[in-house]
Scaffold this motif. Structure first.
Motif, PDB file in Angstrom:
ATOM      1  N   PHE A  55      19.790   2.615  10.001  1.00  0.00           N
ATOM      2  CA  PHE A  55      20.437   2.651   8.701  1.00  0.00           C
ATOM      3  C   PHE A  55      19.476   3.054   7.586  1.00  0.00           C
ATOM      4  CE2 PHE A  55      22.857   0.038   5.357  1.00  0.00           C
ATOM      5  CZ  PHE A  55      23.715   1.080   5.097  1.00  0.00           C
ATOM      6  N   VAL A  56      18.215   2.633   7.698  1.00  0.00           N
ATOM      7  CA  VAL A  56      17.256   2.889   6.628  1.00  0.00           C
ATOM      8  C   VAL A  56      17.022   4.390   6.447  1.00  0.00           C
ATOM      9  CG1 VAL A  56      14.879   2.527   5.879  1.00  0.00           C
ATOM     10  CG2 VAL A  56      16.154   0.644   6.908  1.00  0.00           C
ATOM     11  N   TYR A  57      17.000   5.151   7.560  1.00  0.00           N
ATOM     12  CA  TYR A  57      16.818   6.600   7.453  1.00  0.00           C
ATOM     13  C   TYR A  57      17.915   7.217   6.584  1.00  0.00           C
ATOM     14  CZ  TYR A  57      13.149   7.045  10.993  1.00  0.00           C
ATOM     15  OH  TYR A  57      11.967   6.970  11.675  1.00  0.00           O
ATOM     16  N   ILE A  92       6.647   2.214   2.750  1.00  0.00           N
ATOM     17  CA  ILE A  92       5.681   1.158   2.446  1.00  0.00           C
ATOM     18  C   ILE A  92       6.382  -0.061   1.846  1.00  0.00           C
ATOM     19  CG2 ILE A  92       3.681   0.568   1.017  1.00  0.00           C
ATOM     20  CD1 ILE A  92       2.814   3.498   1.258  1.00  0.00           C
ATOM     21  N   GLY A  93       7.278   0.172   0.896  1.00  0.00           N
ATOM     22  CA  GLY A  93       7.986  -0.934   0.259  1.00  0.00           C
ATOM     23  C   GLY A  93       8.821  -1.732   1.246  1.00  0.00           C
ATOM     24  N   TYR A  94       9.586  -1.022   2.093  1.00  0.00           N
ATOM     25  CA  TYR A  94      10.424  -1.715   3.074  1.00  0.00           C
ATOM     26  C   TYR A  94       9.569  -2.459   4.093  1.00  0.00           C
ATOM     27  CZ  TYR A  94      13.635  -2.355   7.012  1.00  0.00           C
ATOM     28  OH  TYR A  94      14.356  -2.892   8.036  1.00  0.00           O
ATOM     29  N   GLY A  95       8.487  -1.823   4.562  1.00  0.00           N
ATOM     30  CA  GLY A  95       7.638  -2.451   5.563  1.00  0.00           C
ATOM     31  C   GLY A  95       7.013  -3.738   5.078  1.00  0.00           C
ATOM     32  N   TYR A  96       6.427  -3.701   3.889  1.00  0.00           N
ATOM     33  CA  TYR A  96       5.763  -4.899   3.363  1.00  0.00           C
ATOM     34  C   TYR A  96       6.773  -5.981   2.989  1.00  0.00           C
ATOM     35  CZ  TYR A  96       1.024  -3.049   3.282  1.00  0.00           C
ATOM     36  OH  TYR A  96      -0.215  -2.570   3.651  1.00  0.00           O
ATOM     37  N   PHE A 104       6.602 -10.593  10.534  1.00  0.00           N
ATOM     38  CA  PHE A 104       6.081  -9.640  11.515  1.00  0.00           C
ATOM     39  C   PHE A 104       6.344  -8.220  11.046  1.00  0.00           C
ATOM     40  CE2 PHE A 104      10.476 -10.186  12.773  1.00  0.00           C
ATOM     41  CZ  PHE A 104      10.878  -8.931  13.204  1.00  0.00           C
ATOM     42  N   ARG A 105       5.596  -7.290  11.616  1.00  0.00           N
ATOM     43  CA  ARG A 105       5.694  -5.897  11.207  1.00  0.00           C
ATOM     44  C   ARG A 105       6.804  -5.190  11.985  1.00  0.00           C
ATOM     45  NH1 ARG A 105      -0.777  -4.241  11.025  1.00  0.00           N
ATOM     46  NH2 ARG A 105      -1.254  -5.451   9.133  1.00  0.00           N
ATOM     47  N   PRO A 106       7.739  -4.553  11.288  1.00  0.00           N
ATOM     48  CA  PRO A 106       8.808  -3.843  11.999  1.00  0.00           C
ATOM     49  C   PRO A 106       8.303  -2.607  12.729  1.00  0.00           C
ATOM     50  CG  PRO A 106       8.958  -3.458   9.638  1.00  0.00           C
ATOM     51  CD  PRO A 106       7.899  -4.495   9.830  1.00  0.00           C
ATOM     52  N   TRP A 107       7.204  -2.021  12.281  1.00  0.00           N
ATOM     53  CA  TRP A 107       6.540  -0.906  12.967  1.00  0.00           C
ATOM     54  C   TRP A 107       5.097  -0.869  12.488  1.00  0.00           C
ATOM     55  CZ3 TRP A 107       9.824  -0.037   8.848  1.00  0.00           C
ATOM     56  CH2 TRP A 107       9.312   0.637   7.755  1.00  0.00           C
ATOM     57  N   ASP A 108       4.274  -0.097  13.168  1.00  0.00           N
ATOM     58  CA  ASP A 108       2.857  -0.030  12.819  1.00  0.00           C
ATOM     59  C   ASP A 108       2.319   1.346  13.223  1.00  0.00           C
ATOM     60  OD1 ASP A 108       0.169  -0.337  12.336  1.00  0.00           O
ATOM     61  OD2 ASP A 108       0.020  -2.315  13.285  1.00  0.00           O
ATOM     62  N   VAL A 109       1.874   2.114  12.241  1.00  0.00           N
ATOM     63  CA  VAL A 109       1.352   3.454  12.504  1.00  0.00           C
ATOM     64  C   VAL A 109      -0.163   3.522  12.285  1.00  0.00           C
ATOM     65  CG1 VAL A 109       3.531   4.606  11.955  1.00  0.00           C
ATOM     66  CG2 VAL A 109       1.855   4.188  10.127  1.00  0.00           C
ATOM     67  N   SER A 110      -0.806   2.359  12.342  1.00  0.00           N
ATOM     68  CA  SER A 110      -2.247   2.315  12.082  1.00  0.00           C
ATOM     69  C   SER A 110      -3.051   3.145  13.074  1.00  0.00           C
ATOM     70  CB  SER A 110      -2.740   0.866  12.118  1.00  0.00           C
ATOM     71  OG  SER A 110      -2.080   0.084  11.144  1.00  0.00           O
ATOM     72  N   SER A 111      -2.523   3.318  14.293  1.00  0.00           N
ATOM     73  CA  SER A 111      -3.255   4.062  15.318  1.00  0.00           C
ATOM     74  C   SER A 111      -3.207   5.572  15.111  1.00  0.00           C
ATOM     75  CB  SER A 111      -2.707   3.730  16.706  1.00  0.00           C
ATOM     76  OG  SER A 111      -1.334   4.088  16.802  1.00  0.00           O
ATOM     77  N   LEU A 114      -5.081   9.394   9.713  1.00  0.00           N
ATOM     78  CA  LEU A 114      -4.693   9.579   8.323  1.00  0.00           C
ATOM     79  C   LEU A 114      -3.604   8.601   7.886  1.00  0.00           C
ATOM     80  CD1 LEU A 114      -4.633  13.498   8.152  1.00  0.00           C
ATOM     81  CD2 LEU A 114      -6.501  11.964   7.586  1.00  0.00           C
ATOM     82  N   SER A 115      -3.607   7.408   8.493  1.00  0.00           N
ATOM     83  CA  SER A 115      -2.690   6.369   8.029  1.00  0.00           C
ATOM     84  C   SER A 115      -3.315   5.663   6.840  1.00  0.00           C
ATOM     85  CB  SER A 115      -2.405   5.364   9.152  1.00  0.00           C
ATOM     86  OG  SER A 115      -3.591   4.734   9.582  1.00  0.00           O
ATOM     87  N   PHE A 116      -2.515   5.371   5.808  1.00  0.00           N
ATOM     88  CA  PHE A 116      -3.064   4.713   4.629  1.00  0.00           C
ATOM     89  C   PHE A 116      -2.487   3.321   4.425  1.00  0.00           C
ATOM     90  CE2 PHE A 116      -0.361   8.350   3.729  1.00  0.00           C
ATOM     91  CZ  PHE A 116       0.768   7.781   3.161  1.00  0.00           C
ATOM     92  N   THR A 117      -1.540   2.912   5.250  1.00  0.00           N
ATOM     93  CA  THR A 117      -1.080   1.521   5.351  1.00  0.00           C
ATOM     94  C   THR A 117      -0.571   1.369   6.785  1.00  0.00           C
ATOM     95  OG1 THR A 117       1.269   1.868   4.823  1.00  0.00           O
ATOM     96  CG2 THR A 117      -0.257   1.641   2.948  1.00  0.00           C
ATOM     97  N   PRO A 118      -0.249   0.147   7.217  1.00  0.00           N
ATOM     98  CA  PRO A 118       0.362   0.015   8.548  1.00  0.00           C
ATOM     99  C   PRO A 118       1.730   0.684   8.644  1.00  0.00           C
ATOM    100  CG  PRO A 118      -0.466  -2.102   7.752  1.00  0.00           C
ATOM    101  CD  PRO A 118      -0.515  -1.160   6.603  1.00  0.00           C
ATOM    102  N   TYR A 119       2.309   1.038   7.506  1.00  0.00           N
ATOM    103  CA  TYR A 119       3.684   1.524   7.500  1.00  0.00           C
ATOM    104  C   TYR A 119       3.836   2.999   7.139  1.00  0.00           C
ATOM    105  CZ  TYR A 119       4.474  -3.465   7.637  1.00  0.00           C
ATOM    106  OH  TYR A 119       4.441  -4.785   8.000  1.00  0.00           O
TER     107      TYR A 119
END
Length: 381
Positions: A55-57, A92-96, A104-111, A114-119
């Motif tokens: 839904f968020v997309y 970023i807003g929705y993730g935090y 808990f984190r709904p997703w994590d792109v830290s890996s 060029l990631s600048f937040t976990p989201y």
């Protein structure tokens, strides 16, 4: 294009066409995430929800439409920049907010590089901004007008309301259920790594090769025809510099050649026969579906109805030898230079783009026809 004030005022109205658009975009989000997941990990799953909608997309893309409207070709780069800012801020807003509320984190792109937040990271945000911009420029208004026509029918109005109720209800239920579990709700997961006949890493490589050869084929075709015409001629049916027939031919043909003994003469003979037969099949299909043959050999010696000619037939054999000799390995080497965490993202974006480009190009051909004389295309009806 409607003004910003008009789009904001539409929020106070019941817009059944917007409901259908929101549903479609949410479905696309689900499909995009699973393509990415399959190419990168070999898994597809319910993505934390009970129905195949994210839904968020849909909400983010509709928000971009409300704020920015739709772009023109001239304003497209600036539009993509705006979409990048809005999409990244929403991620970023929705993730935090989610993490603060549910722990808990709904997703994590830290890996991802060029990631600048976990989201959020530059590759994903930039990729979505480009896709959103292209979709808004080419398809959004057409699809929205089509939905508006559908919703003149009471049945479709009911369907649109039911779909939105499903999206909202599933979103709320999945969030609450996930919060109680302390993680994203997992209903089903299909692991393709379990099946030796379907290797996701190999699929990723060959999808990459499909695009590499599609671009190379476009380059060869366009340069050759431009030289023949003494002026620049774009040989691509698609808006992008890409010829899918070369991508499919490379995949099928290379797999066939691997079955043969290592003999370049044999590669030439089999490559000539296979590619000529493949060219004939594609030609017959194109004539059947569109009334056009997208090449014309009528002025070439030893041609067959403008579909085949000796010159192109021998060229296919040379391509087959060159492919096995060094082109395939060279292309695979170049693909290997792309970080494995980035390649699935790039391929996912290209897959979605090519589907959209194909839909747009078919619509253009149906509405405007093909400029046969200008592009060495043979018209049959």
């Amino acid at each position: 294009m409607s003004s910003f004030q008009d789009r904001v005022r539409s929020l106070g109205k019941i817009r059944f066409d917007w409901m259908l658009m929101l549903t479609m975009l949410s479905l696309f989000g689900f499909v995009i995430e699973n393509i990415w997941s399959y190419l990168s990990t070999g898994f597809i799953s319910n993505r934390g929800f009970t129905t195949p909608f994210l839904f968020v997309y849909g909400l983010i893309i509709l928000l971009i439409y409300i704020i920015l409207g739709t772009p023109t070709t001239r304003t497209l780069p600036l539009y993509m920049l705006g979409a990048f800012v809005i999409f990244t801020a929403c991620e970023i807003g929705y993730g935090y907010a989610f993490e603060a509320l549910f722990g808990f984190r709904p997703w994590d792109v830290s890996s991802i590089p060029l990631s600048f937040t976990p989201y959020a990271c530059l590759p994903t945000s930039l990729g979505f901004a480009v896709l959103i911009g292209l979709f808004m420029n080419v398809h959004f208004t057409v699809v929205l007008n089509w939905f508006a026509k559908l919703c003149k029918n009471t049945v479709w109005r009911i369907v649109s309301v039911l779909l939105i109720c499903d999206l909202i209800g599933d979103f709320v239920y999945s969030i609450v259920r996930g919060a109680s579990l302390g993680q994203r709700m997992s209903l089903w997961t299909l692991d393709f790594n379990m099946y030796s006949i379907v290797n996701p890493h190999e699929v990723c490589q060959y999808v990459g090769m499909f695009f590499v050869w599609g671009v190379l084929g476009w380059c060869v075709e366009s340069l050759y025809i431009s030289w023949m015409n003494k002026k620049w001629t774009n040989r691509g049916f698609l808006f992008a510099p890409f010829c899918p027939i070369y991508g499919f031919g490379e995949f099928i043909g290379f797999k066939l050649l691997l079955l043969l003994p290592h003999n370049y003469i044999l590669y030439f003979v089999v490559g000539t026969a296979f590619c000529t037969f493949f060219e004939l099949l594609v030609a017959k299909f194109l004539i059947w579906k569109t009334g056009y043959l997208w090449w014309d050999y009528t002025n070439r010696p030893f041609n067959y109805k403008g579909i085949l000619c000796l010159e192109s037939t021998l060229a296919w054999g040379v391509y087959a030898v060159l492919e096995v000799w060094f082109l395939h390995d060279g292309s695979m080497y170049l693909l290997g230079l792309i970080p494995q965490s980035i390649l699935p993202l790039i391929l996912t974006g290209l897959i979605i783009y090519i589907f959209g480009d194909t839909a747009y190009s078919i619509r253009v051909v149906r509405n405007e026809g093909m400029k046969a004389e200008a592009n060495n295309i043979l018209k049959f009806r």
